[in-house]
Design an enzyme around this catalytic site. Structure first.
Site, PDB file in Angstrom:
ATOM      1  N   PHE A   9      -8.457  -2.527   4.949  1.00 37.80           N
ATOM      2  CA  PHE A   9      -8.292  -1.100   5.181  1.00 37.80           C
ATOM      3  C   PHE A   9      -8.269  -0.872   6.704  1.00 37.80           C
ATOM      4  CE2 PHE A   9      -9.781   3.346   4.915  1.00 37.80           C
ATOM      5  CZ  PHE A   9      -9.073   3.787   3.808  1.00 37.80           C
ATOM      6  N   ASP A  68     -17.335  -4.818   3.070  1.00 38.82           N
ATOM      7  CA  ASP A  68     -17.091  -3.395   2.835  1.00 38.82           C
ATOM      8  C   ASP A  68     -16.790  -3.244   1.344  1.00 38.82           C
ATOM      9  OD1 ASP A  68     -16.014  -0.859   2.465  1.00 38.82           O
ATOM     10  OD2 ASP A  68     -15.075  -0.823   4.433  1.00 38.82           O
ATOM     11  N   TYR A  92     -17.852   8.339  -2.137  1.00 39.42           N
ATOM     12  CA  TYR A  92     -16.962   9.364  -2.717  1.00 39.42           C
ATOM     13  C   TYR A  92     -15.842   8.812  -3.585  1.00 39.42           C
ATOM     14  CZ  TYR A  92     -14.644   8.196   1.730  1.00 39.42           C
ATOM     15  OH  TYR A  92     -14.102   7.538   2.799  1.00 39.42           O
ATOM     16  N   LYS A  93     -15.782   7.498  -3.773  1.00 37.26           N
ATOM     17  CA  LYS A  93     -14.743   6.934  -4.636  1.00 37.26           C
ATOM     18  C   LYS A  93     -15.337   6.788  -6.044  1.00 37.26           C
ATOM     19  CE  LYS A  93     -12.246   5.087  -0.747  1.00 37.26           C
ATOM     20  NZ  LYS A  93     -12.244   4.092   0.309  1.00 37.26           N
ATOM     21  N   ARG A 118      -1.051   3.420  -7.164  1.00 42.63           N
ATOM     22  CA  ARG A 118      -2.374   2.969  -7.614  1.00 42.63           C
ATOM     23  C   ARG A 118      -2.817   3.860  -8.771  1.00 42.63           C
ATOM     24  NH1 ARG A 118      -6.372   2.613  -2.591  1.00 42.63           N
ATOM     25  NH2 ARG A 118      -5.988   4.855  -2.653  1.00 42.63           N
TER      26      ARG A 118
HETATM   27  C1  LIG Z   1     -12.434   4.416   1.594  1.00 45.06           C
HETATM   28  C2  LIG Z   1     -12.682   3.323   2.545  1.00 45.06           C
HETATM   29  C3  LIG Z   1     -13.208   3.585   3.815  1.00 45.06           C
HETATM   30  C4  LIG Z   1     -13.480   4.992   4.242  1.00 45.06           C
HETATM   31  O1  LIG Z   1     -13.997   5.140   5.519  1.00 45.06           O
HETATM   32  P1  LIG Z   1     -14.636   6.538   5.964  1.00 45.06           P
HETATM   33  O2  LIG Z   1     -15.325   6.211   7.201  1.00 45.06           O
HETATM   34  O3  LIG Z   1     -15.519   7.006   4.843  1.00 45.06           O
HETATM   35  O4  LIG Z   1     -13.509   7.507   6.138  1.00 45.06           O
HETATM   36  C5  LIG Z   1     -13.455   2.501   4.655  1.00 45.06           C
HETATM   37  N1  LIG Z   1     -13.172   1.234   4.263  1.00 45.06           N
HETATM   38  C6  LIG Z   1     -12.649   0.963   3.046  1.00 45.06           C
HETATM   39  C7  LIG Z   1     -12.369  -0.455   2.651  1.00 45.06           C
HETATM   40  C8  LIG Z   1     -12.382   1.994   2.151  1.00 45.06           C
HETATM   41  O5  LIG Z   1     -11.875   1.722   0.955  1.00 45.06           O
END
Ligand SMILES: *Cc1c(COP(=O)(O)O)cnc(C)c1O
Length: 437
Positions: free
Chosen positions: A139, A220, A245-246, A397
């Site tokens: 990401f 992560d 939040y996911k 997705r």
């Molecule tokens: C959703 C997600 C994030 C989100 O980062 P925020 O700091 O909450 O905006 C980071 N890394 C991964 C792998 C994600 O899936």
């Protein structure tokens, strides 16, 4: 090399609607759907991006507002979950989902901030051992954070950030990642589930291989927490972090979680702040920082009480349903979706294909459905009330969420995909993309 004891898979699916109804009638988690607000008129299959609001979260938020209203500053100690202990208490609840002890998890900060805080703590470049190993499918925010961490240490990410290459733009081969764990690597930082393809990495194997080479490793887990069981202590992961939040349904931009293995409690948190202070002595207001010997030591600021409040409600649901049952239904749903696509939509003129590993132990909670018109097909789905998302270059997705989606919705999305191609409905959408897809 892998095992996931609770998952046994031997499904026989059929592609008719009655069968979808039958799967729903046999679903032990079906009753949880009524505790969520499903946006009106939609089939919501995007919970891997933003989970939905539950009634439980709504009531924990409303209660928190009432407490603020009635108690003012006294809420820090007198709220039902006193705000002063909120981060630790919600962390302890979440610890049960990830195979950790209560004091190894805390609810704090935000995902990317926690990457910075933990990477700076565990990244100790020393002599020729100064590289960070990550991967090219990660990401973007994770990579931005790693690059800036290196620059802050006076190192050059162009030379010293190693991105393990993908075999095919979709997947990572763990053995190839391990080959890159050389004696020049000071830290490995990887995702648990790749956000685009949904591949679940073998965290236990990668951790063991990193440790055999004397390298600390962190993950992560934003794309696996709440969807997949984790066993951080058993796997001996050094640190991990994930958003709420996911799959955890904690609300847009809500506070995030981090895990620090207890063997590292003595380490100095790299980004210190007063909420990381030893709890009992925080209000001595000493100018010499003494960090709490727990994950809570990695807090920086006061807990974000209002954005933590919904997480209390949503964790309650997840714990009640049980992460093993969630995982079992998730795999059944994603297997069913892949079956339906392969049965009816994989050939001309449909040409959808699956970009997610078939093996259950190698997949997270969503399915990557590939199509050359993916972006416009995803727009056409939205117009029909089916919410998915699109990730370039060609991935739709689709995430059936065990707590609130039905097997009938999974069946429904495949019918809509068929219709969109039969009637060329995607063709009316512009080629350019919107700000958020
Ligand atoms: C959703 C997600 C994030 C989100 O980062 P925020 O700091 O909450 O905006 C980071 N890394 C991964 C792998 C994600 O899936």
């Amino acid at each position: 090399m892998r095992k996931e004891a609770s998952v046994t898979l031997n499904y026989r699916f059929r592609d008719d609607e009655a069968f979808a109804r039958k799967l729903d009638s046999e679903d032990p988690l079906a009753k949880f759907r009524q505790r969520f607000y499903i946006p009106k008129g939609t089939t919501y299959l995007d919970g891997n991006s933003l989970g939905l609001l539950s009634k439980d979260s709504e009531s924990s938020v409303l209660r928190t507002l009432d407490e603020w209203k009635a108690l003012g500053i006294r809420g820090w100690l007198e709220a039902k979950t006193p705000w002063f202990y909120l981060a630790e208490q919600l962390g302890a609840k979440c610890a049960k989902l990830v195979g950790a002890e209560p004091e190894e998890v805390v609810l704090t900060g935000a995902t990317t901030v926690n990457i910075h805080s933990l990477v700076h703590t565990f990244y100790q470049p020393n002599g020729k051992r100064k590289k960070i190993l990550a991967d090219e499918l990660n990401f973007p925010t994770d990579i931005y954070a790693l690059k800036s961490a290196m620059r802050l240490r006076g190192l050059n990410p162009v030379k010293d950030l190693v991105l393990a290459p993908s075999v095919d733009g979709r997947f990572l081969d763990e053995d190839r990642v391990v080959k890159l764990m050389t004696d020049e690597v000071a830290l490995v930082f990887l995702p648990s589930v790749l956000y685009r393809s949904g591949q679940l990495l073998d965290i236990q194997y990668l951790t063991k291989e990193a440790h055999d080479r004397g390298i600390p490793i962190g993950f992560d887990c934003s794309h696996s927490a709440g969807a997949v069981p984790h066993y951080f202590d058993k796997w001996d992961v050094d640190f991990a972090l994930w958003c709420s939040y996911k799959y955890l349904n904690g609300g847009p931009g809500g506070a995030a979680f981090l895990y620090v293995n207890k063997k590292h409690f003595g380490r100095e948190p790299a980004l210190a702040g007063w909420f990381g202070y030893v709890k009992e002595k925080q209000f001595d207001m000493s100018l010499d920082f003494e960090h709490s010997k727990s994950a809570a030591g990695w807090q920086i600021s006061s807990p974000a009480v209002l954005s933590s409040a919904p997480i209390e409600g949503s964790l309650k649901i997840t714990l009640e349903a049980g992460i093993d049952r969630i995982r079992e239904k998730s795999l059944k749903m994603t297997s069913y979706l892949m079956f339906l696509i392969e049965e009816a939509l994989s050939e001309e003129p449909y040409n959808f294909s699956i970009g997610t590993p078939r093996e259950p132990e190698r997949r997270g909670g969503h399915v990557a459905v590939e199509h050359e018109e993916g972006r416009r097909v995803s727009e056409a789905l939205k117009e029909k009330g089916v919410i998915t998302d699109f990730r370039p270059p060609n991935v739709i997705r689709i995430a059936p969420i065990p707590l609130y989606n039905t097997f009938h919705e999974v069946w429904n999305v495949t019918q809509r995909l068929k219709e969109i191609i039969d009637r060329k409905e995607y063709a009316k959408f512009p080629i350019e993309r919107k700000a958020i897809s």
